[in-house]
Enzyme design. Structure first.
Site, PDB file in Angstrom:
ATOM      1  N   HIS A   1      56.377  46.206  71.650  1.00  0.00           N
ATOM      2  CA  HIS A   1      55.776  45.369  70.650  1.00  0.00           C
ATOM      3  C   HIS A   1      54.862  44.021  71.363  1.00  0.00           C
ATOM      4  CE1 HIS A   1      59.128  42.709  71.611  1.00  0.00           C
ATOM      5  NE2 HIS A   1      58.278  41.633  71.353  1.00  0.00           N
TER       6      HIS A   1
ATOM      7  N   SER B   1      59.566  38.236  75.862  1.00  0.00           N
ATOM      8  CA  SER B   1      59.773  39.468  75.792  1.00  0.00           C
ATOM      9  C   SER B   1      58.887  40.177  76.766  1.00  0.00           C
ATOM     10  CB  SER B   1      58.721  39.924  74.285  1.00  0.00           C
ATOM     11  OG  SER B   1      59.688  39.292  73.173  1.00  0.00           O
TER      12      SER B   1
ATOM     13  N   ASP C   1      61.493  50.396  72.299  1.00  0.00           N
ATOM     14  CA  ASP C   1      60.465  49.053  72.402  1.00  0.00           C
ATOM     15  C   ASP C   1      60.306  48.973  73.984  1.00  0.00           C
ATOM     16  OD1 ASP C   1      59.056  47.005  71.606  1.00  0.00           O
ATOM     17  OD2 ASP C   1      60.758  45.627  71.872  1.00  0.00           O
TER      18      ASP C   1
END
Length: 319
Positions: A66, A172, A97
């Site tokens: 993402h 992230s 992911d």
């Protein structure tokens, strides 16, 4: 004598505790200093996107899918030593992911990776990343849970590590470390809101180890989407989902074939593509033919697009 001895023990105890605390703090500082050179910043479209981990010394970097989704290949990697590289998205897996980036650099400091399948609830962990663009911020906590969560549009589950480490946008793709300073997870906030939810390192390692060794290059960013009911009725395979094209790399095979942002990929080489992994599998099997036929929905109409995959000799794989 006993009262004096008791006093001596009581007075010595704080000193020993202080020494132990200083020793632990010193080891943590050394551990973070060792891993620091392996944590990069991933920048998309000229602005902060997230973090990444140098996985291979030859320029392979792991981050979250993402973080790079929809970039069309416009990604840069900023190294801790100040160098900046344009990066190629060589592999991506929306269900996990995860994504692999490649930069043209050698002898990079690859992170030490541990087997997260042995991780236990209660273990001390650390997160390193760039929350809100602040470089190399470290937070600590403990593992609070291990399990699986459903992945939207795929019907699959993804393993995760949950901890009480504080994270924010910019963490992230960065590493979750154990007390030895080894990577046990890739922080993936998309699964857990403001909780520190990470993809286990053994899942990432198994995925990377199973990637095809030959380059299959389409040059698109995609994400799963549900298909309208009327489209499902017209589709012989009765597909419930496809892949929305969110970005197209300039001068890549997809761009040359005329694919557009907003197209929805329904099938490749006659096989449904409901997630990025399925698309990569089809592309890998199409490498020998050097071309692939795509079924695409554009403005509600389904059409066929033939894509020349180009060079398949480079040891990388990408969608």
């Amino acid at each position: 004598m006993l009262p004096n001895m008791t006093l001596e023990k009581e007075s010595a105890s704080p000193a020993r505790s202080l020494a132990l605390s200083e020793a632990v703090s010193s080891e943590i500082v050394k551990m973070i200093e060792r891993v620091g050179p392996s944590v990069v910043q991933v920048v998309r479209h000229g602005r902060g996107g997230g973090a990444g981990v140098i996985w291979r010394s030859n320029g392979g970097v792991i981050t979250n899918y993402h973080v790079i989704a929809g970039t069309g290949g416009d990604v840069q990697v900023l190294l801790p030593d100040g160098r900046t590289f344009d990066a190629r998205v060589t592999n991506q897996n929306p269900a996990l992911d995860l994504a692999v980036l490649q930069v043209d650099a050698e002898d990079l400091p690859a992170a030490l990776v541990d087997d997260s399948s042995k991780l236990r609830v209660g273990e001390l962990v650390f997160a390193v990343g760039h929350p809100w663009g602040q470089r190399n911020v470290v937070t600590a906590g403990i593992v609070s849970g291990l399990g699986e969560v459903p992945v939207p549009h795929t019907g699959q589950n993804a393993q995760y590590i949950r901890s009480d480490v504080h994270v924010a946008p910019g963490n992230s793709g960065g590493p979750m470390l154990n007390a030895q300073g080894a990577v046990v997870g890739i922080t993936a906030m998309i699964f857990g809101g403001d909780m520190a939810v990470a993809v286990p390192s053994h899942v990432a390692s198994d995925w990377v180890a199973g990637l095809p060794s030959r380059r299959v290059y389409l040059g698109v960013g995609v994400q799963p989407v549900e298909l309208p009911i009327e489209i499902r009725g017209r589709n012989r395979a009765a597909l419930a989902a496809g892949l929305l094209v969110t970005g197209i790399e300039r001068d890549g095979p997809a761009a040359r074939a005329g694919l557009l942002v907003g197209d929805v990929l329904l099938a490749a080489a006659g096989r449904p593509v409901v997630d990025g992994e399925a698309l990569l599998d089809v592309l890998a099997q199409s490498a020998a033919e050097r071309n692939v036929q795509l079924h695409v929905m554009r403005r509600g109409a389904i059409q066929t697009v033939n894509v020349d995959l180009g060079d398949t000799e480079t040891p990388e794989t990408t969608a």
